[in-house]
Design an enzyme around this catalytic site. Structure first.
Site, PDB file in Angstrom:
ATOM      1  N   SER A 121     -23.380   8.558  12.231  1.00 12.45           N
ATOM      2  CA  SER A 121     -22.421   9.624  12.571  1.00 12.45           C
ATOM      3  C   SER A 121     -22.539  10.052  14.028  1.00 12.45           C
ATOM      4  CB  SER A 121     -22.592  10.825  11.637  1.00 12.45           C
ATOM      5  OG  SER A 121     -23.935  11.207  11.542  1.00 12.45           O
TER       6      SER A 121
ATOM      7  N   HIS B  58     -37.275   4.804   4.677  1.00 10.40           N
ATOM      8  CA  HIS B  58     -36.491   5.240   5.838  1.00 10.40           C
ATOM      9  C   HIS B  58     -36.486   4.143   6.889  1.00 10.40           C
ATOM     10  CE1 HIS B  58     -35.006   7.820   9.087  1.00 10.40           C
ATOM     11  NE2 HIS B  58     -34.525   8.533   8.101  1.00 10.40           N
TER      12      HIS B  58
ATOM     13  N   ASP C 198     -33.423  13.326   1.541  1.00 11.15           N
ATOM     14  CA  ASP C 198     -32.472  13.331   0.432  1.00 11.15           C
ATOM     15  C   ASP C 198     -33.140  13.410  -0.933  1.00 11.15           C
ATOM     16  OD1 ASP C 198     -30.283  13.199   2.124  1.00 11.15           O
ATOM     17  OD2 ASP C 198     -30.437  11.027   2.291  1.00 11.15           O
TER      18      ASP C 198
ATOM     19  N   ARG D 184     -38.770  17.248   6.473  1.00  7.65           N
ATOM     20  CA  ARG D 184     -37.639  17.984   5.907  1.00  7.65           C
ATOM     21  C   ARG D 184     -37.723  17.978   4.371  1.00  7.65           C
ATOM     22  NH1 ARG D 184     -32.903  14.762   8.577  1.00  7.65           N
ATOM     23  NH2 ARG D 184     -34.242  13.140   7.756  1.00  7.65           N
TER      24      ARG D 184
ATOM     25  N   HIS E  84     -25.576   6.459   4.370  1.00  8.48           N
ATOM     26  CA  HIS E  84     -25.881   7.547   5.320  1.00  8.48           C
ATOM     27  C   HIS E  84     -25.845   8.864   4.542  1.00  8.48           C
ATOM     28  CE1 HIS E  84     -26.386   9.437   9.103  1.00  8.48           C
ATOM     29  NE2 HIS E  84     -25.160   9.363   9.606  1.00  8.48           N
TER      30      HIS E  84
HETATM   31  N1  CMX Z   1     -36.841   1.269  -3.210  1.00  4.40           N
HETATM   32  C1  CMX Z   1     -36.900  -0.075  -3.347  1.00  4.40           C
HETATM   33  N2  CMX Z   1     -36.904  -0.925  -2.326  1.00  4.40           N
HETATM   34  C2  CMX Z   1     -36.873  -0.400  -1.112  1.00  4.40           C
HETATM   35  C3  CMX Z   1     -36.851   0.985  -0.872  1.00  4.40           C
HETATM   36  C4  CMX Z   1     -36.814   1.835  -1.983  1.00  4.40           C
HETATM   37  N3  CMX Z   1     -36.736   3.155  -1.867  1.00  4.40           N
HETATM   38  N4  CMX Z   1     -36.813   1.195   0.459  1.00  4.40           N
HETATM   39  C5  CMX Z   1     -36.820  -0.017   1.052  1.00  4.40           C
HETATM   40  N5  CMX Z   1     -36.847  -0.993   0.084  1.00  4.40           N
HETATM   41  C6  CMX Z   1     -36.776  -2.421   0.281  1.00  4.40           C
HETATM   42  C7  CMX Z   1     -35.489  -2.743   1.018  1.00  4.40           C
HETATM   43  O1  CMX Z   1     -34.376  -2.793   0.129  1.00  4.40           O
HETATM   44  C8  CMX Z   1     -35.811  -4.075   1.653  1.00  4.40           C
HETATM   45  O2  CMX Z   1     -35.691  -5.045   0.671  1.00  4.40           O
HETATM   46  P1  CMX Z   1     -35.068  -6.502   1.012  1.00  4.40           P
HETATM   47  O3  CMX Z   1     -36.036  -7.079   1.979  1.00  4.40           O
HETATM   48  O4  CMX Z   1     -35.030  -7.175  -0.315  1.00  4.40           O
HETATM   49  O5  CMX Z   1     -33.716  -6.253   1.617  1.00  4.40           O
HETATM   50  C9  CMX Z   1     -37.281  -3.904   1.998  1.00  4.40           C
HETATM   51  O6  CMX Z   1     -37.774  -2.857   1.165  1.00  4.40           O
HETATM   52  C10 CMX Z   1     -37.529  -3.511   3.443  1.00  4.40           C
HETATM   53  O7  CMX Z   1     -36.742  -2.395   3.739  1.00  4.40           O
HETATM   54  P2  CMX Z   1     -37.190  -1.330   4.858  1.00  4.40           P
HETATM   55  O8  CMX Z   1     -37.235  -2.050   6.169  1.00  4.40           O
HETATM   56  O9  CMX Z   1     -38.409  -0.622   4.429  1.00  4.40           O
HETATM   57  O10 CMX Z   1     -36.026  -0.278   4.802  1.00  4.40           O
HETATM   58  P3  CMX Z   1     -34.631  -0.310   5.600  1.00  4.40           P
HETATM   59  O11 CMX Z   1     -34.875   0.229   6.961  1.00  4.40           O
HETATM   60  O12 CMX Z   1     -33.965  -1.634   5.482  1.00  4.40           O
HETATM   61  O13 CMX Z   1     -33.767   0.709   4.743  1.00  4.40           O
HETATM   62  C11 CMX Z   1     -33.351   2.710   3.524  1.00  4.40           C
HETATM   63  C12 CMX Z   1     -33.997   2.088   4.772  1.00  4.40           C
HETATM   64  C13 CMX Z   1     -33.437   4.214   3.622  1.00  4.40           C
HETATM   65  C14 CMX Z   1     -31.854   2.301   3.452  1.00  4.40           C
HETATM   66  C15 CMX Z   1     -34.122   2.190   2.278  1.00  4.40           C
HETATM   67  O14 CMX Z   1     -35.465   2.640   2.343  1.00  4.40           O
HETATM   68  C16 CMX Z   1     -33.496   2.602   0.967  1.00  4.40           C
HETATM   69  O15 CMX Z   1     -32.591   1.934   0.493  1.00  4.40           O
HETATM   70  N6  CMX Z   1     -33.969   3.754   0.369  1.00  4.40           N
HETATM   71  C17 CMX Z   1     -33.381   4.283  -0.825  1.00  4.40           C
HETATM   72  C18 CMX Z   1     -32.073   4.998  -0.521  1.00  4.40           C
HETATM   73  C19 CMX Z   1     -32.310   6.295   0.230  1.00  4.40           C
HETATM   74  O16 CMX Z   1     -33.201   7.062  -0.079  1.00  4.40           O
HETATM   75  N7  CMX Z   1     -31.478   6.564   1.250  1.00  4.40           N
HETATM   76  C20 CMX Z   1     -31.607   7.803   2.019  1.00  4.40           C
HETATM   77  C21 CMX Z   1     -31.930   7.548   3.468  1.00  4.40           C
HETATM   78  C22 CMX Z   1     -32.124   8.857   4.196  1.00  4.40           C
HETATM   79  C23 CMX Z   1     -31.840   8.754   5.669  1.00  4.40           C
HETATM   80  O17 CMX Z   1     -31.470   7.692   6.186  1.00  4.40           O
HETATM   81  O18 CMX Z   1     -31.977   9.795   6.334  1.00  4.40           O
END
Ligand code: CMX
Length: 422
Positions: A231, A308, A363, A317, A261
């Site tokens: 954003s 994250h 979140d 937070r 997001h």
């Molecule tokens: N549960 C299961 N697997 C997870 C995970 C979780 N909470 N967080 C990361 N992973 C997995 C990823 O899917 C990724 O798997 P692949 O290699 O199979 O694609 C692997 O671990 C590595 O990911 P990462 O580098 O640790 O995380 P990213 O930077 O790619 O993604 C995020 C970050 C937030 C999208 C991810 O941790 C996630 O999907 N979390 C759950 C959703 C969530 O809580 N979103 C809110 C985000 C809040 C914010 O951005 O402020």
């Protein structure tokens, strides 16, 4: 009266000179390199953006103008908007000034409510909120002055005027979206004598001071998250074309509406409710939750609220909200589920071995907080987030115009070009 404009006018020239000299003397210094993987992978880690309002440190979380967010949890959104814009916490007189400026601009034109009422009954609240913002664009001082030939060195003044006017109206627009979209009855008019949080809570239909305090905390915690998130970056790019703050904020919020997001808070609450349902409305034990988490992971789903892209510790937070819940509703079953999740889920994720950060993010808690006070319409949560995040977006925009930044235009290359490099 001390105005935000005076505070900025006395500080911006020195900052402008500082940056001009930095670029003049060290403009050729290399600060980052880009790999092919980064170019195809969301530009992760590429340092090619400046944002002075806040910084996210992997081990500390959000730092607003040099102050860790955990040290700002007693503050108000008025304090935070001032801090973001000016770079220093306000004095009592400054706060009074900003309250008066918001009060002077809080009236929302009737046509905006008509527009909201005309939207489909199943319109997403973010769709309504963004449409509401765009319905104010005809009043943009920036757009009007630009058309009259405004000079570049005063762009920031017009951007500030629009920003104050928009910020003053956002709680009313957000509350109207809530009441219209969820059939909550007549709109509750804004009371400009109140602070932003109390007024917003009241317009949502809640007079409970504890809920107003949660609104205050929520608005403070979600205010900004440096410059590269979807954003903030989107708004930055759109504003660099000298689109006015209404267009720029609306564009950024379209990004916040995405499931990766701002919409994530909705998913996190759904996850916790799903757990409660599974265990008959009672918070599960640590062992039960551990087993459930493995089930989720083994079915290929992510665990919402954990992980994250930047952070590598528990998001402060999250901690701030957990402390609020602990102080006000420790026996709430959803809160207990969230707390057990904090004890259990990181260890499961570590054992699972994929997520780089197994700790909870913001979140994981925000939905639980709102839900406890009866704000159960999850579709609405990103609108709440937007009111807060607009402070970061607008303060970044004012700073960019004050520093007379040019239009954003990175160079793109083709896959054929990439192949030729290797
Ligand atoms: N549960 C299961 N697997 C997870 C995970 C979780 N909470 N967080 C990361 N992973 C997995 C990823 O899917 C990724 O798997 P692949 O290699 O199979 O694609 C692997 O671990 C590595 O990911 P990462 O580098 O640790 O995380 P990213 O930077 O790619 O993604 C995020 C970050 C937030 C999208 C991810 O941790 C996630 O999907 N979390 C759950 C959703 C969530 O809580 N979103 C809110 C985000 C809040 C914010 O951005 O402020």
């Amino acid at each position: 009266m001390a105005t935000l404009k005076d505070a900025l006018a006395s500080r911006l020239p020195a900052r402008f000179e500082e940056i001009r000299n930095l670029v003049k003397e060290h403009g050729d210094t290399v600060i980052s390199e880009v790999t092919i993987a980064q170019a195809y992978g969301g530009q992760r880690g590429v340092k090619s953006l400046v944002c002075d309002t806040s910084l996210v440190e992997p081990d500390k979380g959000l730092i607003v103008r040099g102050i860790p967010i955990i040290e700002l949890t007693d503050r108000t959104p008025e304090d935070i908007f001032y801090l973001l814009c000016v770079g220093e916490l306000p004095s009592d007189e400054d706060v009074e000034g900003i309250k008066q400026e918001f009060a002077a601009h809080c009236d929302v034109p009737d046509h905006l409510f008509d527009v909201l009422r005309a939207m489909p009954a199943d319109a997403h609240p973010m769709d309504m909120f963004i449409t509401g913002i765009l319905a104010l664009q005809n009043g943009s001082v920036f757009a009007q002055r630009y058309n009259e030939g405004m000079k570049k060195d005063v762009y920031w003044e017009a951007a500030l005027e629009d920003s104050i006017s928009l910020m003053a109206k956002l709680p009313s627009i957000a509350a109207a979206v809530y009441r219209i979209r969820f059939n909550k009855g007549d709109l509750i008019p804004s009371d400009p004598s109140l602070d932003m949080s109390t007024n917003f809570a009241r317009m949502l239909g809640q007079d409970d001071p504890e809920f107003a305090d949660l609104v205050r905390l929520y608005l403070v915690l979600h205010c900004d998250h440096e410059g590269g998130n979807v954003s903030a970056y989107t708004s930055h790019v759109v504003a660099s074309a000298l689109s006015d703050p209404y267009y720029s904020v609306a564009a950024g919020l379209c990004g916040l509406a995405g499931p990766l997001h701002g919409l994530a808070n909705q998913e996190c609450l759904k996850f916790l409710i799903e757990i409660l349902d599974r265990f008959g409305g009672k918070a599960p034990t640590a062992d039960e939750l551990k087993e459930y988490t493995w089930e989720v992971l083994n079915s290929g789903r992510v665990v919402p609220g954990f992980g994250h892209a930047v952070l590598r510790e528990t998001d402060p937070r999250y901690t701030a909200q957990w402390e609020f819940g602990k102080a006000h509703f420790p026996d709430d079953e959803l809160f207990k589920t969230m707390s057990t999740g904090f004890e259990v889920i990181p260890h499961v994720l570590i054992e699972h071995g994929k997520a780089k950060n197994p700790w909870p993010n913001v979140d994981a808690a925000s939905g639980t907080m709102l839900y406890h006070y009866g704000l159960t319409e999850m579709l609405y949560y990103t609108v709440f987030f937007s009111v807060s995040r607009a402070m970061g977006i607008l303060s970044q925009l004012i700073t960019s115009r004050a520093m007379m930044e040019p239009i954003t235009r990175p160079k793109s290359v083709t896959t054929e070009w990439m192949k030729a490099q290797v």
